[in-house]
Design a protein around this motif. Sequence first.
Motif, PDB file in Angstrom:
ATOM      1  N   ALA A   1       0.836  -1.210   0.000  1.00  0.00           N
ATOM      2  CA  ALA A   1       0.000   0.000   0.000  1.00  0.00           C
ATOM      3  C   ALA A   1       0.868   1.257   0.000  1.00  0.00           C
ATOM      4  O   ALA A   1       0.554   2.243  -0.693  1.00  0.00           O
ATOM      5  CB  ALA A   1      -0.918  -0.003   1.217  1.00  0.00           C
ATOM      6  N   LEU A   2       1.976   1.245   0.711  1.00  0.00           N
ATOM      7  CA  LEU A   2       2.839   2.435   0.786  1.00  0.00           C
ATOM      8  C   LEU A   2       3.502   2.737  -0.556  1.00  0.00           C
ATOM      9  O   LEU A   2       3.791   3.901  -0.849  1.00  0.00           O
ATOM     10  CB  LEU A   2       3.884   2.257   1.882  1.00  0.00           C
ATOM     11  CG  LEU A   2       3.353   2.426   3.311  1.00  0.00           C
ATOM     12  CD1 LEU A   2       4.408   1.994   4.318  1.00  0.00           C
ATOM     13  CD2 LEU A   2       2.925   3.879   3.552  1.00  0.00           C
ATOM     14  N   HIS A   3       3.717   1.735  -1.378  1.00  0.00           N
ATOM     15  CA  HIS A   3       4.300   2.013  -2.696  1.00  0.00           C
ATOM     16  C   HIS A   3       3.402   2.938  -3.521  1.00  0.00           C
ATOM     17  O   HIS A   3       3.892   3.727  -4.318  1.00  0.00           O
ATOM     18  CB  HIS A   3       4.586   0.719  -3.454  1.00  0.00           C
ATOM     19  CG  HIS A   3       5.904   0.114  -3.116  1.00  0.00           C
ATOM     20  ND1 HIS A   3       6.054  -0.815  -2.104  1.00  0.00           N
ATOM     21  CD2 HIS A   3       7.141   0.330  -3.633  1.00  0.00           C
ATOM     22  CE1 HIS A   3       7.322  -1.149  -2.025  1.00  0.00           C
ATOM     23  NE2 HIS A   3       8.011  -0.477  -2.931  1.00  0.00           N
ATOM     24  N   ALA A   4       2.093   2.877  -3.290  1.00  0.00           N
ATOM     25  CA  ALA A   4       1.168   3.747  -4.049  1.00  0.00           C
ATOM     26  C   ALA A   4       1.386   5.222  -3.699  1.00  0.00           C
ATOM     27  O   ALA A   4       1.062   6.118  -4.485  1.00  0.00           O
ATOM     28  CB  ALA A   4      -0.276   3.356  -3.760  1.00  0.00           C
ATOM     29  N   GLU A   5       1.956   5.487  -2.524  1.00  0.00           N
ATOM     30  CA  GLU A   5       2.209   6.872  -2.115  1.00  0.00           C
ATOM     31  C   GLU A   5       3.318   7.501  -2.963  1.00  0.00           C
ATOM     32  O   GLU A   5       3.387   8.745  -3.072  1.00  0.00           O
ATOM     33  CB  GLU A   5       2.599   6.919  -0.631  1.00  0.00           C
ATOM     34  CG  GLU A   5       1.477   6.507   0.312  1.00  0.00           C
ATOM     35  CD  GLU A   5       0.275   7.455   0.231  1.00  0.00           C
ATOM     36  OE1 GLU A   5      -0.858   6.957   0.262  1.00  0.00           O
ATOM     37  OE2 GLU A   5       0.491   8.686   0.096  1.00  0.00           O
TER      38      GLU A   5
ATOM     39  N   VAL B   1       8.199   9.546  -8.041  1.00  0.00           N
ATOM     40  CA  VAL B   1       8.851   8.581  -8.921  1.00  0.00           C
ATOM     41  C   VAL B   1       8.325   8.701 -10.345  1.00  0.00           C
ATOM     42  O   VAL B   1       7.189   9.134 -10.561  1.00  0.00           O
ATOM     43  CB  VAL B   1       8.615   7.121  -8.444  1.00  0.00           C
ATOM     44  CG1 VAL B   1       9.302   6.854  -7.124  1.00  0.00           C
ATOM     45  CG2 VAL B   1       7.128   6.815  -8.334  1.00  0.00           C
ATOM     46  N   VAL B   2       9.134   8.275 -11.292  1.00  0.00           N
ATOM     47  CA  VAL B   2       8.669   7.994 -12.649  1.00  0.00           C
ATOM     48  C   VAL B   2       8.923   6.514 -12.889  1.00  0.00           C
ATOM     49  O   VAL B   2       9.845   5.921 -12.312  1.00  0.00           O
ATOM     50  CB  VAL B   2       9.395   8.846 -13.710  1.00  0.00           C
ATOM     51  CG1 VAL B   2       9.036  10.320 -13.564  1.00  0.00           C
ATOM     52  CG2 VAL B   2      10.899   8.634 -13.657  1.00  0.00           C
ATOM     53  N   TRP B   3       8.030   5.923 -13.726  1.00  0.00           N
ATOM     54  CA  TRP B   3       8.157   4.504 -14.086  1.00  0.00           C
ATOM     55  C   TRP B   3       8.224   3.627 -12.838  1.00  0.00           C
ATOM     56  O   TRP B   3       7.261   3.613 -12.077  1.00  0.00           O
ATOM     57  CB  TRP B   3       9.347   4.317 -15.035  1.00  0.00           C
ATOM     58  CG  TRP B   3       9.277   3.047 -15.830  1.00  0.00           C
ATOM     59  CD1 TRP B   3      10.170   2.015 -15.838  1.00  0.00           C
ATOM     60  CD2 TRP B   3       8.237   2.682 -16.739  1.00  0.00           C
ATOM     61  NE1 TRP B   3       9.757   1.020 -16.676  1.00  0.00           N
ATOM     62  CE2 TRP B   3       8.581   1.393 -17.268  1.00  0.00           C
ATOM     63  CE3 TRP B   3       7.056   3.302 -17.192  1.00  0.00           C
ATOM     64  CZ2 TRP B   3       7.777   0.725 -18.192  1.00  0.00           C
ATOM     65  CZ3 TRP B   3       6.265   2.645 -18.108  1.00  0.00           C
ATOM     66  CH2 TRP B   3       6.626   1.368 -18.605  1.00  0.00           C
TER      67      TRP B   3
ATOM     68  N   SER C   1      13.254  11.490  -6.673  1.00  0.00           N
ATOM     69  CA  SER C   1      12.368  12.663  -6.814  1.00  0.00           C
ATOM     70  C   SER C   1      13.155  13.857  -7.343  1.00  0.00           C
ATOM     71  O   SER C   1      14.298  14.113  -6.928  1.00  0.00           O
ATOM     72  CB  SER C   1      11.695  12.986  -5.485  1.00  0.00           C
ATOM     73  OG  SER C   1      12.638  13.311  -4.498  1.00  0.00           O
ATOM     74  N   THR C   2      12.560  14.607  -8.232  1.00  0.00           N
ATOM     75  CA  THR C   2      13.268  15.548  -9.094  1.00  0.00           C
ATOM     76  C   THR C   2      14.117  16.576  -8.373  1.00  0.00           C
ATOM     77  O   THR C   2      15.320  16.690  -8.634  1.00  0.00           O
ATOM     78  CB  THR C   2      12.233  16.281  -9.993  1.00  0.00           C
ATOM     79  OG1 THR C   2      11.512  15.292 -10.736  1.00  0.00           O
ATOM     80  CG2 THR C   2      12.916  17.246 -10.946  1.00  0.00           C
ATOM     81  N   TYR C   3      13.505  17.348  -7.486  1.00  0.00           N
ATOM     82  CA  TYR C   3      14.263  18.463  -6.892  1.00  0.00           C
ATOM     83  C   TYR C   3      15.320  17.956  -5.917  1.00  0.00           C
ATOM     84  O   TYR C   3      16.455  18.411  -5.911  1.00  0.00           O
ATOM     85  CB  TYR C   3      13.314  19.455  -6.218  1.00  0.00           C
ATOM     86  CG  TYR C   3      12.579  20.341  -7.206  1.00  0.00           C
ATOM     87  CD1 TYR C   3      11.370  19.951  -7.772  1.00  0.00           C
ATOM     88  CD2 TYR C   3      13.132  21.560  -7.598  1.00  0.00           C
ATOM     89  CE1 TYR C   3      10.716  20.756  -8.701  1.00  0.00           C
ATOM     90  CE2 TYR C   3      12.479  22.374  -8.527  1.00  0.00           C
ATOM     91  CZ  TYR C   3      11.272  21.963  -9.070  1.00  0.00           C
ATOM     92  OH  TYR C   3      10.636  22.766 -10.000  1.00  0.00           O
ATOM     93  N   ALA C   4      14.968  16.972  -5.110  1.00  0.00           N
ATOM     94  CA  ALA C   4      15.955  16.451  -4.161  1.00  0.00           C
ATOM     95  C   ALA C   4      17.104  15.782  -4.912  1.00  0.00           C
ATOM     96  O   ALA C   4      18.274  15.930  -4.531  1.00  0.00           O
ATOM     97  CB  ALA C   4      15.286  15.462  -3.217  1.00  0.00           C
TER      98      ALA C   4
ATOM     99  N   GLU D   1      11.285  16.019  -0.740  1.00  0.00           N
ATOM    100  CA  GLU D   1      11.085  16.567  -2.084  1.00  0.00           C
ATOM    101  C   GLU D   1      10.426  17.931  -2.013  1.00  0.00           C
ATOM    102  O   GLU D   1      10.786  18.857  -2.755  1.00  0.00           O
ATOM    103  CB  GLU D   1      10.244  15.606  -2.928  1.00  0.00           C
ATOM    104  CG  GLU D   1       9.893  16.119  -4.309  1.00  0.00           C
ATOM    105  CD  GLU D   1      11.102  16.383  -5.200  1.00  0.00           C
ATOM    106  OE1 GLU D   1      12.237  16.026  -4.795  1.00  0.00           O
ATOM    107  OE2 GLU D   1      10.919  16.978  -6.278  1.00  0.00           O
ATOM    108  N   ASP D   2       9.482  18.106  -1.088  1.00  0.00           N
ATOM    109  CA  ASP D   2       8.784  19.404  -0.993  1.00  0.00           C
ATOM    110  C   ASP D   2       9.748  20.519  -0.614  1.00  0.00           C
ATOM    111  O   ASP D   2       9.775  21.583  -1.243  1.00  0.00           O
ATOM    112  CB  ASP D   2       7.661  19.303   0.051  1.00  0.00           C
ATOM    113  CG  ASP D   2       6.844  20.579   0.116  1.00  0.00           C
ATOM    114  OD1 ASP D   2       7.006  21.333   1.102  1.00  0.00           O
ATOM    115  OD2 ASP D   2       6.089  20.854  -0.838  1.00  0.00           O
ATOM    116  N   VAL D   3      10.581  20.283   0.396  1.00  0.00           N
ATOM    117  CA  VAL D   3      11.504  21.348   0.824  1.00  0.00           C
ATOM    118  C   VAL D   3      12.629  21.545  -0.191  1.00  0.00           C
ATOM    119  O   VAL D   3      13.098  22.680  -0.385  1.00  0.00           O
ATOM    120  CB  VAL D   3      12.050  21.091   2.244  1.00  0.00           C
ATOM    121  CG1 VAL D   3      10.916  21.038   3.270  1.00  0.00           C
ATOM    122  CG2 VAL D   3      12.918  19.847   2.324  1.00  0.00           C
TER     123      VAL D   3
END
Length: 225
Positions: A20-24, A31-33, A106-109, A188-190
């Motif tokens: 279930a956590l992978h869906a997050e 993530v991509v792909w 994740s992109t920015y991090a 990723e947000d920060v």
Amino acid sequence: MTVTESVATTIRSIRAQVAALHAELPRNGLVVWTAGNVSARVPGADLLVIKPSGVSYDEITADNMVVTDLDANLVDGEMAPSSDTAAHAYVYKHMPHVNGVVHTHSTYATAWSARAEPIPCVLTMIADEFGGEIPVGPFALIGDDSIGQGIVTTLSGHRSPAVLMRNHGVFTIGASARAAVKAAVMCEDVARTVHIARQLGTPLPIAQNDVDSLYARYQNVYGQA
Ligand SMILES: O=C(CO)[C@@H](O)[C@@H](O)COP(=O)(O)O
């Protein structure tokens, strides 16, 4: 490896939680792909549950989760475990308080990791969740425990539950797999916010005593503590 019925029951529950956590990861844009993974320690056993390598998030189920020992040897599962299983396993073996590990690009991090630059503590949310800067770990190739060694070396004795592995991406740890996912979301947000702030000017650091105060409150009082 034979396990007791109690451990087998625990594994069934953890399989469902980790699936279930992978869906997050896609839900939070981390993530991509298939480029990310989540694992959880099996309490009372030297085992972990992790995603099967290269499987799309919409195809991940409790049944196709993979169980390995803490040397990343397959114990139960029809598919090959994640590419990063050895890294996750090394963390569990050397950080007994850790029960969840997450990896994303994740992109920015990951952009911060490409520059090998720690994310400075210039936001209260960074102080809350990370207790200071988000550190950079060493470059390491994938597939053995090199990444795990870098994670443990960097995060041992450090408040941050996240590390930016140089030229690679984010690894987070937590007292639970859900806590490690939360750390990955907040990292990723920060990373994005501080990147934007940098484009507009020079972000201002928060005084260490204020960082300590914010961290203590968030870790001990925030929410329905
Ligand atoms: O970074 C890499 C591969 O370079 C892996 O972490 C990522 O692709 C996820 O791999 P898995 O699907 O978990 O084996």
